[in-house]
Motif scaffolding. Sequence first.
Motif, PDB file in Angstrom:
ATOM      1  N   LYS A 269     -63.036  -5.820  49.978  1.00  0.00           N
ATOM      2  CA  LYS A 269     -64.342  -6.057  50.154  1.00  0.00           C
ATOM      3  C   LYS A 269     -64.866  -7.591  50.618  1.00  0.00           C
ATOM      4  O   LYS A 269     -66.146  -7.426  51.111  1.00  0.00           O
ATOM      5  CB  LYS A 269     -65.681  -6.268  49.332  1.00  0.00           C
ATOM      6  N   LYS A 270     -64.139  -8.086  51.427  1.00  0.00           N
ATOM      7  CA  LYS A 270     -63.876  -8.706  52.217  1.00  0.00           C
ATOM      8  C   LYS A 270     -65.007  -9.987  51.857  1.00  0.00           C
ATOM      9  O   LYS A 270     -65.494 -10.110  52.376  1.00  0.00           O
ATOM     10  CB  LYS A 270     -64.054  -8.589  53.286  1.00  0.00           C
ATOM     11  N   LYS A 271     -64.896 -10.017  50.537  1.00  0.00           N
ATOM     12  CA  LYS A 271     -65.934 -11.066  49.903  1.00  0.00           C
ATOM     13  C   LYS A 271     -65.535 -12.907  49.854  1.00  0.00           C
ATOM     14  O   LYS A 271     -66.247 -13.228  49.880  1.00  0.00           O
ATOM     15  CB  LYS A 271     -66.453 -10.634  48.255  1.00  0.00           C
ATOM     16  N   PHE A 272     -63.348 -12.752  49.801  1.00  0.00           N
ATOM     17  CA  PHE A 272     -63.630 -14.144  50.498  1.00  0.00           C
ATOM     18  C   PHE A 272     -63.252 -14.487  51.670  1.00  0.00           C
ATOM     19  O   PHE A 272     -63.690 -13.930  52.930  1.00  0.00           O
ATOM     20  CB  PHE A 272     -61.799 -13.339  50.594  1.00  0.00           C
ATOM     21  N   GLU A 273     -63.737 -16.070  51.998  1.00  0.00           N
ATOM     22  CA  GLU A 273     -63.981 -16.255  53.275  1.00  0.00           C
ATOM     23  C   GLU A 273     -62.099 -16.303  53.943  1.00  0.00           C
ATOM     24  O   GLU A 273     -62.423 -15.780  55.145  1.00  0.00           O
ATOM     25  CB  GLU A 273     -64.053 -17.957  52.877  1.00  0.00           C
ATOM     26  N   TYR A 274     -61.039 -15.724  52.934  1.00  0.00           N
ATOM     27  CA  TYR A 274     -59.577 -16.265  53.929  1.00  0.00           C
ATOM     28  C   TYR A 274     -59.685 -15.469  53.320  1.00  0.00           C
ATOM     29  O   TYR A 274     -59.217 -14.702  51.811  1.00  0.00           O
ATOM     30  CB  TYR A 274     -59.332 -18.212  53.505  1.00  0.00           C
ATOM     31  N   ILE A 275     -59.488 -13.741  54.216  1.00  0.00           N
ATOM     32  CA  ILE A 275     -58.498 -12.408  53.391  1.00  0.00           C
ATOM     33  C   ILE A 275     -57.567 -12.768  53.415  1.00  0.00           C
ATOM     34  O   ILE A 275     -56.639 -13.764  54.619  1.00  0.00           O
ATOM     35  CB  ILE A 275     -59.177 -11.400  54.439  1.00  0.00           C
ATOM     36  N   ILE A 276     -56.270 -12.339  52.782  1.00  0.00           N
ATOM     37  CA  ILE A 276     -55.319 -12.417  52.339  1.00  0.00           C
ATOM     38  C   ILE A 276     -54.741 -11.516  53.144  1.00  0.00           C
ATOM     39  O   ILE A 276     -55.166 -10.119  52.545  1.00  0.00           O
ATOM     40  CB  ILE A 276     -55.325 -12.156  50.786  1.00  0.00           C
ATOM     41  N   GLU A 277     -53.822 -11.238  54.269  1.00  0.00           N
ATOM     42  CA  GLU A 277     -53.520 -10.134  55.116  1.00  0.00           C
ATOM     43  C   GLU A 277     -52.161  -9.996  54.118  1.00  0.00           C
ATOM     44  O   GLU A 277     -51.193  -8.858  53.918  1.00  0.00           O
ATOM     45  CB  GLU A 277     -53.753 -10.366  56.086  1.00  0.00           C
ATOM     46  N   GLU A 278     -51.186 -11.542  53.970  1.00  0.00           N
ATOM     47  CA  GLU A 278     -49.418 -10.924  53.871  1.00  0.00           C
ATOM     48  C   GLU A 278     -49.278 -12.124  53.503  1.00  0.00           C
ATOM     49  O   GLU A 278     -49.961 -13.507  53.366  1.00  0.00           O
ATOM     50  CB  GLU A 278     -49.018 -10.937  55.095  1.00  0.00           C
ATOM     51  N   TRP A 279     -47.887 -12.158  53.104  1.00  0.00           N
ATOM     52  CA  TRP A 279     -47.161 -12.891  52.415  1.00  0.00           C
ATOM     53  C   TRP A 279     -46.850 -14.667  53.080  1.00  0.00           C
ATOM     54  O   TRP A 279     -46.433 -14.792  54.318  1.00  0.00           O
ATOM     55  CB  TRP A 279     -45.947 -12.442  51.737  1.00  0.00           C
ATOM     56  N   GLY A 280     -46.940 -15.424  52.577  1.00  0.00           N
ATOM     57  CA  GLY A 280     -47.274 -16.784  53.745  1.00  0.00           C
ATOM     58  C   GLY A 280     -48.152 -17.551  53.249  1.00  0.00           C
ATOM     59  O   GLY A 280     -48.137 -18.741  54.167  1.00  0.00           O
ATOM     60  N   ALA A 281     -49.654 -16.588  53.384  1.00  0.00           N
ATOM     61  CA  ALA A 281     -50.742 -17.489  54.461  1.00  0.00           C
ATOM     62  C   ALA A 281     -51.390 -18.375  52.997  1.00  0.00           C
ATOM     63  O   ALA A 281     -50.255 -18.293  51.577  1.00  0.00           O
ATOM     64  CB  ALA A 281     -51.857 -16.389  52.681  1.00  0.00           C
ATOM     65  N   ASP A 282     -51.588 -19.998  53.134  1.00  0.00           N
ATOM     66  CA  ASP A 282     -51.387 -20.398  52.428  1.00  0.00           C
ATOM     67  C   ASP A 282     -53.214 -20.195  51.299  1.00  0.00           C
ATOM     68  O   ASP A 282     -53.704 -19.772  52.087  1.00  0.00           O
ATOM     69  CB  ASP A 282     -52.141 -21.530  52.813  1.00  0.00           C
ATOM     70  N   LEU A 283     -52.998 -20.806  50.257  1.00  0.00           N
ATOM     71  CA  LEU A 283     -53.997 -20.218  48.912  1.00  0.00           C
ATOM     72  C   LEU A 283     -55.636 -21.318  49.474  1.00  0.00           C
ATOM     73  O   LEU A 283     -55.459 -22.042  49.206  1.00  0.00           O
ATOM     74  CB  LEU A 283     -53.827 -20.179  48.024  1.00  0.00           C
ATOM     75  N   GLN A 284     -56.409 -20.474  49.134  1.00  0.00           N
ATOM     76  CA  GLN A 284     -57.689 -21.705  49.163  1.00  0.00           C
ATOM     77  C   GLN A 284     -58.109 -21.295  47.854  1.00  0.00           C
ATOM     78  O   GLN A 284     -57.850 -20.916  47.247  1.00  0.00           O
ATOM     79  CB  GLN A 284     -58.346 -21.061  50.417  1.00  0.00           C
ATOM     80  N   SER A 285     -58.891 -22.342  48.024  1.00  0.00           N
ATOM     81  CA  SER A 285     -59.403 -22.567  46.627  1.00  0.00           C
ATOM     82  C   SER A 285     -60.057 -21.611  46.216  1.00  0.00           C
ATOM     83  O   SER A 285     -60.343 -21.434  44.847  1.00  0.00           O
ATOM     84  CB  SER A 285     -60.273 -24.138  46.755  1.00  0.00           C
ATOM     85  N   GLU A 286     -60.642 -20.839  47.024  1.00  0.00           N
ATOM     86  CA  GLU A 286     -61.746 -19.546  46.309  1.00  0.00           C
ATOM     87  C   GLU A 286     -60.687 -18.383  45.451  1.00  0.00           C
ATOM     88  O   GLU A 286     -61.063 -17.739  44.198  1.00  0.00           O
ATOM     89  CB  GLU A 286     -62.310 -19.252  47.738  1.00  0.00           C
ATOM     90  N   HIS A 287     -59.623 -18.461  46.032  1.00  0.00           N
ATOM     91  CA  HIS A 287     -58.254 -17.948  46.155  1.00  0.00           C
ATOM     92  C   HIS A 287     -57.396 -18.559  43.970  1.00  0.00           C
ATOM     93  O   HIS A 287     -57.419 -16.802  43.742  1.00  0.00           O
ATOM     94  CB  HIS A 287     -56.889 -17.289  46.373  1.00  0.00           C
ATOM     95  N   GLU A 288     -57.471 -20.084  44.201  1.00  0.00           N
ATOM     96  CA  GLU A 288     -57.178 -20.559  43.318  1.00  0.00           C
ATOM     97  C   GLU A 288     -58.249 -20.006  42.046  1.00  0.00           C
ATOM     98  O   GLU A 288     -57.550 -19.096  40.887  1.00  0.00           O
ATOM     99  CB  GLU A 288     -56.597 -21.735  43.200  1.00  0.00           C
ATOM    100  N   ARG A 289     -59.320 -20.228  42.069  1.00  0.00           N
ATOM    101  CA  ARG A 289     -60.251 -19.438  41.359  1.00  0.00           C
ATOM    102  C   ARG A 289     -60.104 -18.442  40.860  1.00  0.00           C
ATOM    103  O   ARG A 289     -60.892 -17.921  39.046  1.00  0.00           O
ATOM    104  CB  ARG A 289     -61.523 -20.353  42.038  1.00  0.00           C
ATOM    105  N   TYR A 290     -59.846 -17.807  41.786  1.00  0.00           N
ATOM    106  CA  TYR A 290     -59.991 -15.963  41.053  1.00  0.00           C
ATOM    107  C   TYR A 290     -58.845 -15.531  40.496  1.00  0.00           C
ATOM    108  O   TYR A 290     -59.383 -15.356  38.905  1.00  0.00           O
ATOM    109  CB  TYR A 290     -59.413 -15.039  42.685  1.00  0.00           C
ATOM    110  N   LEU A 291     -58.131 -16.142  40.598  1.00  0.00           N
ATOM    111  CA  LEU A 291     -56.994 -15.479  39.984  1.00  0.00           C
ATOM    112  C   LEU A 291     -57.180 -16.500  38.338  1.00  0.00           C
ATOM    113  O   LEU A 291     -56.294 -16.223  37.468  1.00  0.00           O
ATOM    114  CB  LEU A 291     -55.293 -16.879  40.208  1.00  0.00           C
ATOM    115  N   VAL A 292     -57.323 -17.654  38.584  1.00  0.00           N
ATOM    116  CA  VAL A 292     -57.574 -18.487  37.095  1.00  0.00           C
ATOM    117  C   VAL A 292     -58.791 -17.568  36.282  1.00  0.00           C
ATOM    118  O   VAL A 292     -58.861 -17.924  35.253  1.00  0.00           O
ATOM    119  CB  VAL A 292     -58.123 -19.913  37.165  1.00  0.00           C
ATOM    120  N   GLU A 293     -60.424 -17.819  37.304  1.00  0.00           N
ATOM    121  CA  GLU A 293     -61.733 -17.680  36.226  1.00  0.00           C
ATOM    122  C   GLU A 293     -61.814 -15.497  36.741  1.00  0.00           C
ATOM    123  O   GLU A 293     -62.190 -15.740  35.262  1.00  0.00           O
ATOM    124  CB  GLU A 293     -62.480 -18.211  37.046  1.00  0.00           C
ATOM    125  N   LYS A 294     -61.233 -15.207  37.167  1.00  0.00           N
ATOM    126  CA  LYS A 294     -60.879 -13.896  37.538  1.00  0.00           C
ATOM    127  C   LYS A 294     -60.201 -13.488  36.716  1.00  0.00           C
ATOM    128  O   LYS A 294     -60.657 -11.900  35.077  1.00  0.00           O
ATOM    129  CB  LYS A 294     -62.253 -13.474  38.522  1.00  0.00           C
TER     130      LYS A 294
END
Length: 479
Positions: free
Chosen positions: A336-361
């Motif tokens: 839904k493009k809610k992340f500031e940095y959309i993950i398009e492909e393998w190789g992308a650096d993870l931002q804190s929003e992604h880390e927190r999604y994995l851990v918290e959600k």
Amino acid sequence: MKAKTIKELIAGEDELAEATVRGWVRNRRGSKNVAFIALNDGSTLESLQIVVDFSILSEESMKGINVGASLVAKGALKFSQGGKQRFELMATEIQLLGSADPEKYPLQPKKHSLEFLREIAHLRFRTNTFSAINRIRHNLIFAIHQYFNNQGFYNIHTPIITASDAEGAGEMFRVTTLSDIKPPLTEEGKVNYREDFFGRPTNLTVSGQLEAELAALALGKVYTFGPTFRAENSNTTRHLAEFWMIEPEVAFYDLNDNMDLAEDMLKHVIQYILDNCREDLEFLSNRQQEEEKTKKAEEKSMELIEKLLFVANNDFERVTYTQAIDILKNSNPNKKKKFEYIIEEWGADLQSEHERYLVEKHFKKPVILTDYPKGIKAFYMRVNDDDKTVRAMDILFPGIGEIVGGSQREERYEVLLSKMKDMNIPEEEMYWYLDTRRFGTVPHSGFGLGFERLMLFITGMGNIRDVIPFPRFPKSAEF
Ligand code: 4AD
Ligand code: MG
């Protein structure tokens, strides 16, 4: 008679005919016949109630005893009649040590905002919140040293001034004694660091890892626990320019051993705080719940002690970077493009929003992410057989994001050398690091735990500037 701390006094079983206490006035109230002083000496959260009965002591003896003043009181320690406290001191003698002008003293017995308290960091130790945080800080330092000592580790002091950039990220504070008005120049017109104090450019260390590796390859199990400095311009609630880092480094450990060590250590020190700082934790828990009253249900965090128990008693989730990317790509906020940095492909650096999604959600518990793409990690990490990923591990915590960064190290001389060339790490200057791979190299691993990030997690505070006594961040080096 020798004075005792309030912590010692209230831990006793019995009333005492005579006791002496010293501290600072937190509050004062009373009536025509009696005054009550809440005295705090920092040894414990609790203040001791001093009862000044005007039939025993003159009203005159209360002169200057305002909030913030310091005093010595003597008298009998009695079981308290009313109130929550177990003991109170019936004063027979009271001596003002230092007055505090009530018109000018900034701390009053009411709730002050954390922002305001940050501006008076020289006085904020005198609040319940900051004395609790600093008592926990001490206990956590102790628990970490105790843990490593019990596991047979040796503590190594690595240098604070160094000529190398351990992380290869170039975010360093320069250390120099050269004149800033007219520095000596080379023939090409550049600053001539040969004339500087150390005869070369030097900076404050960003990590003690490289030197810890040298020690591990002789002493086996070592760790550093020192200040580290980063000139990254990150004005966030998770970054400091000066922070403390714990860096164990162990010979013969592979990445799994390294993850086991980090997880065991974190659980152990969290349990230590649960066992030894209960009162301060309960205070901070209440504080957090007060703060969260205004938040929406889905934004509320787990109660502090419950959260710490949960982490101490449950296994962390171990996931590869590649698996994490799949989870993130298919996640709702990504689609839904809610992340500031959309993950398009393998190789992308993870931002804190992604880390927190994995851990918290997604996982709802601490996560250890491993095997990151080699391009986004430091030069010293061991390359996997796929030649695309490295034996890295980051530990992500709820509410915090990355708390630990570590890896198995590249122990193969040729592989390391070619990686250093690829990543423009000056190999001539790093001959000493490469030497360990030329003489008796062994597989080895280590990690760095950000001490203040762990403090944030344990205290439930929201801003890293509040878990270190004197924070350093862009445009601020007061006190
Ligand atoms: O991931 P980092 O950069 O790793 C290293 O420095 C390695 N040399 C560690 C090692 O393998 N020995 O930093 C390690 C940890 C991070 O996970 C984070 O917790 C903390 O240090 N950290 C910071 N804490 C506060 N403010 C900052 N600016 C921080 N930068 C990193
Ligand atoms: Mg990192």
